[in-house]
Scaffold this motif. Structure first.
Motif, mmCIF file in Angstrom:
data_model
loop_
_atom_site.group_PDB
_atom_site.id
_atom_site.type_symbol
_atom_site.label_atom_id
_atom_site.label_comp_id
_atom_site.label_asym_id
_atom_site.label_seq_id
_atom_site.Cartn_x
_atom_site.Cartn_y
_atom_site.Cartn_z
ATOM 1 N N ASP A 378 0.804 -1.226 0.000
ATOM 2 C CA ASP A 378 0.000 0.000 0.000
ATOM 3 C C ASP A 378 0.837 1.276 0.000
ATOM 4 N N ASN A 514 -15.006 -7.273 -0.877
ATOM 5 C CA ASN A 514 -14.653 -5.990 -0.272
ATOM 6 C C ASN A 514 -13.471 -5.343 -0.984
ATOM 7 N N GLN A 515 -12.462 -6.164 -1.332
ATOM 8 C CA GLN A 515 -11.293 -5.582 -2.019
ATOM 9 C C GLN A 515 -11.668 -5.077 -3.402
ATOM 10 N N GLU A 518 -13.110 -1.591 -3.734
ATOM 11 C CA GLU A 518 -12.229 -0.458 -3.446
ATOM 12 C C GLU A 518 -11.382 -0.047 -4.642
ATOM 13 N N SER A 519 -11.511 -0.744 -5.776
ATOM 14 C CA SER A 519 -10.653 -0.482 -6.926
ATOM 15 C C SER A 519 -11.469 -0.551 -8.199
ATOM 16 N N TYR A 524 -7.765 -3.042 -10.843
ATOM 17 C CA TYR A 524 -7.685 -4.343 -10.158
ATOM 18 C C TYR A 524 -6.910 -5.340 -11.020
ATOM 19 N N GLU A 531 -3.191 -6.966 -5.159
ATOM 20 C CA GLU A 531 -4.472 -7.420 -4.633
ATOM 21 C C GLU A 531 -4.357 -8.847 -4.056
ATOM 22 N N ARG A 534 -2.640 -8.640 -0.670
ATOM 23 C CA ARG A 534 -3.540 -8.070 0.326
ATOM 24 C C ARG A 534 -4.581 -9.118 0.771
ATOM 25 N N ALA A 535 -5.134 -9.862 -0.182
ATOM 26 C CA ALA A 535 -6.126 -10.894 0.148
ATOM 27 C C ALA A 535 -5.491 -12.012 0.978
ATOM 28 N N ARG A 538 -5.133 -11.017 4.641
ATOM 29 C CA ARG A 538 -6.402 -11.012 5.372
ATOM 30 C C ARG A 538 -6.907 -12.434 5.626
#
Length: 624
Positions: A378, A514-515, A518-519, A524, A531, A534-535, A538
């Protein structure tokens, strides 16, 4: 001639005299053959028999109880006479004789078969007078006749033939008694009795308190002389005996099988228990009496039967065949015990604290690694603390689960519940009535959201981007459950199938939705690696609560809408054409410059000649 007449008369007189003597002798002297008995009848000079009596024991008028055995006997003719000679009763080597008395004392109330009150003073019913005077009871007798030849009074006793009971190899004989004491309250089988010699001594069975109904004890393979159904020697009619024998197959447990046993009789099972307390000395449930007298309880048993042949009472024990359990390499078995002590609240709290501390430690390590990875992805968009707060966010209703509440049901060995120790690869004979093994794979497992036809597959995710486009994502998640974490994962969710269906699928679907929101769709697609990282961070943090280790999360394919891809393609083609036109224009400009330079180079000689000519002409003019 006249002299011979006296001789003839004398001869006739002698013959007549001999016939008279022969007649008198045959009436007073009776010969009984070696294989028969004689029945006498008193015709005169005697008292009347008591009412209900069939044979006379004290010289009364009528059929006499006393019989004439083989030999020569004097009969007080004509007061007495022999009315019948009957063969001896012969019992074969594989038979026994069941005797029914036509005369005697009344049958005791509640009894079906007559006891031998004379205690065999009648010498196997060959002394009818002793039988009557010693209190012999009318009816089918408990005492039977063994193989041999017997002098039996046919008017006092009827003899039926019962075949010996042969229990073949591989079978058991289950006994049901038609007479005896009532069963004990709450019992389904008659208790074992001493000294009845495998039910061959019917008198001992009754005298020692044998009970009516199915018996606890059984007959193993062999030959037995048991008071069972018999056929009359006179007319072939059948009559029931004291015992009824039914044959059942012996219990055979083959290789790679076990026998789970459920007792149908015994002491009541404690309502708090699911499996009965074990009893020792019953020889794999073959000694039913030891099981009952030792306090064996009805219901599922903790002991099991290993491969072999067992002679078990099938009316007392129900045997359920089940395959041996195999834990393959790459798997462990989590054991859920239905037996043992109930864990106290202190033990549960101690286990909850242990799991909570372990989770907090692992969570801190994983969160730091995930936060640093997301921070690199990020950039300056979010601080480490913000990223950690986002990773720790979850459903408030799940906080109790995160604190080790479910894992508290994992218990040490000896307690009822999910066992903390797991079982490694191998083949095991497991009593699934007492314990429930749950096999958990410990190697890497893959779950895919794809249109392909493979196991553990769901449909691709349908997500909506920030700019409103619907994207289809094909995702692959690789995870594993460590052996030491398997009991706690089972306590939390149950098994791997429930983990995938009820946790991983909805959780990962939510994370990707959700991700994606945001894009933009194209961003994406272009930032696919970021991405994915990030996934994965989480997913790893969320599944850690379920004691699952995530190996990686992969975005295999991103399907954008066709119209967006068409527009994007046209845009790219237009840009490429523009670049091509610009390149062509630049090429033409360079070509013109090149041709101009070439032309100048080609005219350079003429220009030089003209310049030289001008210079020469100028100098000539000056000379003039």
């Amino acid at each position: 001639m006249e002299n011979s007449l006296p001789l003839i008369f004398m001869a006739v007189a002698v013959i007549v005299g001999l016939l008279i003597i022969w007649y008198v002798i045959t009436r007073f002297l009776v010969n009984i053959g070696a294989k028969e008995v004689g029945i006498k009848e008193r015709r005169y000079f005697g008292r009347r028999m008591p009412q209900g009596r069939v044979v006379a024991t004290d010289g009364e008028v009528g059929l006499q109880a006393d019989i004439l055995k083989p030999g020569l006997h004097f009969v007080l003719y004509p007061v007495e006479r022999v009315v019948q000679k009957v063969p001896l009763v012969e019992i074969g080597a594989d038979e026994l004789g069941v005797v029914e008395a036509i005369d005697g004392e009344p049958m005791p109330m509640g009894s079906i078969f007559a006891p031998d009150r004379a205690q065999n003073a009648h010498n196997n019913f060959q002394d009818p007078i002793a039988f009557i005077k010693q209190g012999g009871v009318k009816g089918i007798q408990l005492r039977t006749l063994p193989p041999g030849k017997w002098a039996i009074h046919p008017y006092l006793f009827r003899v039926s033939i019962a075949q010996s009971t042969v229990v073949p190899p591989g079978k058991v004989g289950v006994i049901t008694a038609a007479d005896g004491s009532p069963l004990d309250a709450g019992r389904l089988h008659g208790k074992a009795i001493q000294n009845h010699k495998n039910f061959q001594d019917a008198e001992a069975f009754i005298y020692n308190g044998g009970q009516k109904g199915p018996q606890v004890e059984i007959l193993t393979p062999g030959t037995y002389r048991i008071h069972t159904m018999s056929s009359s020697m006179e007319d072939g009619s059948t009559q029931a005996g004291l015992f009824d024998v039914r044959f059942f197959e012996a219990t055979m447990i083959t290789e790679n099988q076990i026998g789970l046993v459920e007792a149908l009789d015994g002491a009541p099972l404690d309502p708090r228990d699911y499996v009965a307390m074990p009893v020792t000395g019953h020889d794999n449930f073959q000694d039913s009496n030891t099981f009952i007298t030792g306090g064996g309880q009805r219901g599922p048993q903790k002991d099991i039967l290993l491969p072999g042949t067992y002679y078990i009472n099938p009316l007392l024990f129900k045997v359920i065949l089940e395959s041996a359990k195999e834990v393959k390499p790459g798997e462990v078995a989590v054991i859920v015990s239905n037996t043992g002590k109930d864990p106290s609240e202190e033990i549960r709290q101690a286990m909850a604290r242990k799991i909570r501390e372990r989770l907090e430690q692992e969570e801190a390590q994983q969160m730091q690694l995930a936060a640093e990875k997301l921070d690199r992805v990020d950039g300056d968009k979010a601080s480490l603390e913000d990223i950690k707060a986002e990773l720790l966010s979850g459903d408030p209703a799940d906080k109790r689960l995160d604190s080790g509440a479910h894992e508290a049901y994992v218990v040490p060995e000896g307690y009822r519940g999910i066992q903390e120790s797991v079982v490694g690869p191998g083949r095991y004979y497991v009593n699934t009535l007492a314990v429930s093994p749950i096999v958990i794979p410990t190697t890497n497992q893959t779950v895919e959201w794809t249109s392909g036809d493979v196991s553990n597959t769901f449909d691709p995710f349908e997500v909506i981007s920030k700019d409103g486009f619907t994207m289809q994502l094909e995702v692959r998640v690789v995870f594993r459950v460590k052996p030491e974490d398997a009991p706690f994962m089972v306590a939390k969710i149950g098994d791997v199938t429930r983990l995938i269906q009820n946790v991983m699928h909805p959780l990962i679907d939510s994370i990707f939705r959700n991700q994606a929101s945001e894009s933009s769709a194209m961003a994406y697609l272009q930032n696919r690696h970021e991405e994915q990282e990030r996934a994965e961070a989480r997913v790893r943090m969320h599944l850690l609560k379920y004691h699952v280790d995530v190996v990686n999360v992969l975005i295999c394919h991103i399907h954008l809408p066709e119209e967006l891809m068409k527009t994007q393609t046209e845009k790219i083609l237009a840009e490429q054409k523009q670049n091509m036109f610009n390149a062509q224009r630049e090429a033409e400009v360079k070509r013109i410059e090149l041709e101009k330079t070439s032309s100048q180079a080609d005219n350079q000689r003429s220009l030089m000649e003209a310049t030289v000519g001008v210079d020469i002409a100028g100098k000539r003019s000056e000379q003039r």
